[in-house]
Design a protein around this motif. Sequence first.
Motif, PDB file in Angstrom:
ATOM      1  N   ILE A   1       2.339   1.914  -3.457  1.00 21.78           N
ATOM      2  CA  ILE A   1       1.293   2.414  -4.350  1.00 21.78           C
ATOM      3  C   ILE A   1       0.994   3.877  -4.043  1.00 21.78           C
ATOM      4  O   ILE A   1       0.886   4.710  -4.952  1.00 21.78           O
ATOM      5  N   LEU A   2       0.901   4.231  -2.758  1.00 22.45           N
ATOM      6  CA  LEU A   2       0.608   5.608  -2.357  1.00 22.45           C
ATOM      7  C   LEU A   2       1.727   6.558  -2.789  1.00 22.45           C
ATOM      8  O   LEU A   2       1.466   7.610  -3.390  1.00 22.45           O
TER       9      LEU A   2
ATOM     10  N   ILE B   1       3.480  10.385  -9.422  1.00 22.74           N
ATOM     11  CA  ILE B   1       2.864  10.443 -10.750  1.00 22.74           C
ATOM     12  C   ILE B   1       1.897  11.616 -10.844  1.00 22.74           C
ATOM     13  O   ILE B   1       1.877  12.343 -11.848  1.00 22.74           O
ATOM     14  N   LEU B   2       1.100  11.826  -9.812  1.00 21.20           N
ATOM     15  CA  LEU B   2       0.151  12.946  -9.809  1.00 21.20           C
ATOM     16  C   LEU B   2       0.883  14.288  -9.883  1.00 21.20           C
ATOM     17  O   LEU B   2       0.479  15.179 -10.638  1.00 21.20           O
TER      18      LEU B   2
ATOM     19  N   GLY C   1       5.835   1.694 -10.522  1.00 15.51           N
ATOM     20  CA  GLY C   1       4.780   1.560  -9.509  1.00 15.51           C
ATOM     21  C   GLY C   1       3.961   0.294  -9.680  1.00 15.51           C
ATOM     22  O   GLY C   1       3.660  -0.408  -8.715  1.00 15.51           O
ATOM     23  N   ILE C   2       3.610  -0.024 -10.924  1.00 12.79           N
ATOM     24  CA  ILE C   2       2.843  -1.247 -11.193  1.00 12.79           C
ATOM     25  C   ILE C   2       3.680  -2.475 -10.873  1.00 12.79           C
ATOM     26  O   ILE C   2       3.212  -3.428 -10.251  1.00 12.79           O
TER      27      ILE C   2
ATOM     28  N   MET D   1       4.100   6.162  -5.120  1.00 14.41           N
ATOM     29  CA  MET D   1       4.179   6.275  -6.585  1.00 14.41           C
ATOM     30  C   MET D   1       3.017   7.085  -7.140  1.00 14.41           C
ATOM     31  O   MET D   1       3.187   7.847  -8.089  1.00 14.41           O
ATOM     32  N   SER D   2       1.834   6.944  -6.557  1.00 13.57           N
ATOM     33  CA  SER D   2       0.669   7.718  -7.009  1.00 13.57           C
ATOM     34  C   SER D   2       0.892   9.207  -6.795  1.00 13.57           C
ATOM     35  O   SER D   2       0.555  10.023  -7.666  1.00 13.57           O
ATOM     36  N   VAL D   3       1.462   9.581  -5.660  1.00 14.87           N
ATOM     37  CA  VAL D   3       1.737  10.993  -5.377  1.00 14.87           C
ATOM     38  C   VAL D   3       2.760  11.543  -6.368  1.00 14.87           C
ATOM     39  O   VAL D   3       2.596  12.644  -6.906  1.00 14.87           O
TER      40      VAL D   3
ATOM     41  N   LYS E   1       0.823  -1.216   0.000  1.00 15.22           N
ATOM     42  CA  LYS E   1       0.000   0.000   0.000  1.00 15.22           C
ATOM     43  C   LYS E   1       0.858   1.268   0.000  1.00 15.22           C
ATOM     44  O   LYS E   1       0.545   2.237  -0.671  1.00 15.22           O
TER      45      LYS E   1
ATOM     46  N   ALA F   1       4.105  -2.971  -7.003  1.00 11.16           N
ATOM     47  CA  ALA F   1       2.884  -2.875  -6.202  1.00 11.16           C
ATOM     48  C   ALA F   1       2.591  -4.155  -5.429  1.00 11.16           C
ATOM     49  O   ALA F   1       1.916  -4.128  -4.411  1.00 11.16           O
TER      50      ALA F   1
ATOM     51  N   LEU G   1       5.031   5.102 -13.556  1.00 14.47           N
ATOM     52  CA  LEU G   1       3.848   4.253 -13.663  1.00 14.47           C
ATOM     53  C   LEU G   1       4.259   2.783 -13.799  1.00 14.47           C
ATOM     54  O   LEU G   1       3.726   1.910 -13.106  1.00 14.47           O
TER      55      LEU G   1
END
Length: 164
Positions: free
Chosen positions: A16-17, A23-24, A60-61, A19-21, A13, A64, A57
């Motif tokens: 994922i969090l 990427i965003l 991150g994938i 990498m999402s930040v 988790k 994950a 991305l």
Amino acid sequence: MQVTLYEERIYSKWNILIMSVVILALLVSLIWQLVAGPLGTRPAPSWLLLAMIIFFLVIGINFAMLTIRVNMQGITVGYGVIRHHIPWSNVQGCRLDKASAARYGGWGIRLGWADGKRRLVYNILGGPRVVVEKTQGNYPEFVFSTRNPEVVMKAINEGLGVKS
């Protein structure tokens, strides 16, 4: 037919969090740069921001989920397409990892030292780890995270032909 003694998938988790930040933030930067046009300063070429978004991305994938599989051929642990397989002929034994998680410097795939031995580590943030003692190789010990260390060690001992 492939007999599986143990299989586990652990979603990271935190990875994922994070990498999402990232990427965003890159996506917002790219959109801002494209919308601002010539009025704004361009800290990076748009193609570079897009390439970084794609890179993070993919990373991150891939990172994950940690997959653990103990079967009749040996032990396989991996993050996405990056896997480490140890055949039973190279497994000497296993035990619970007593080293601090901070010793490995984070999570993911790490190289470390403990008790004077080099270790290859597939680690997630938090949780227990199992140490697989190898008979040969560049890293005499392979360490990986699991939610069920006792069950994993039992499956490894079963694979080795050792009754627990």
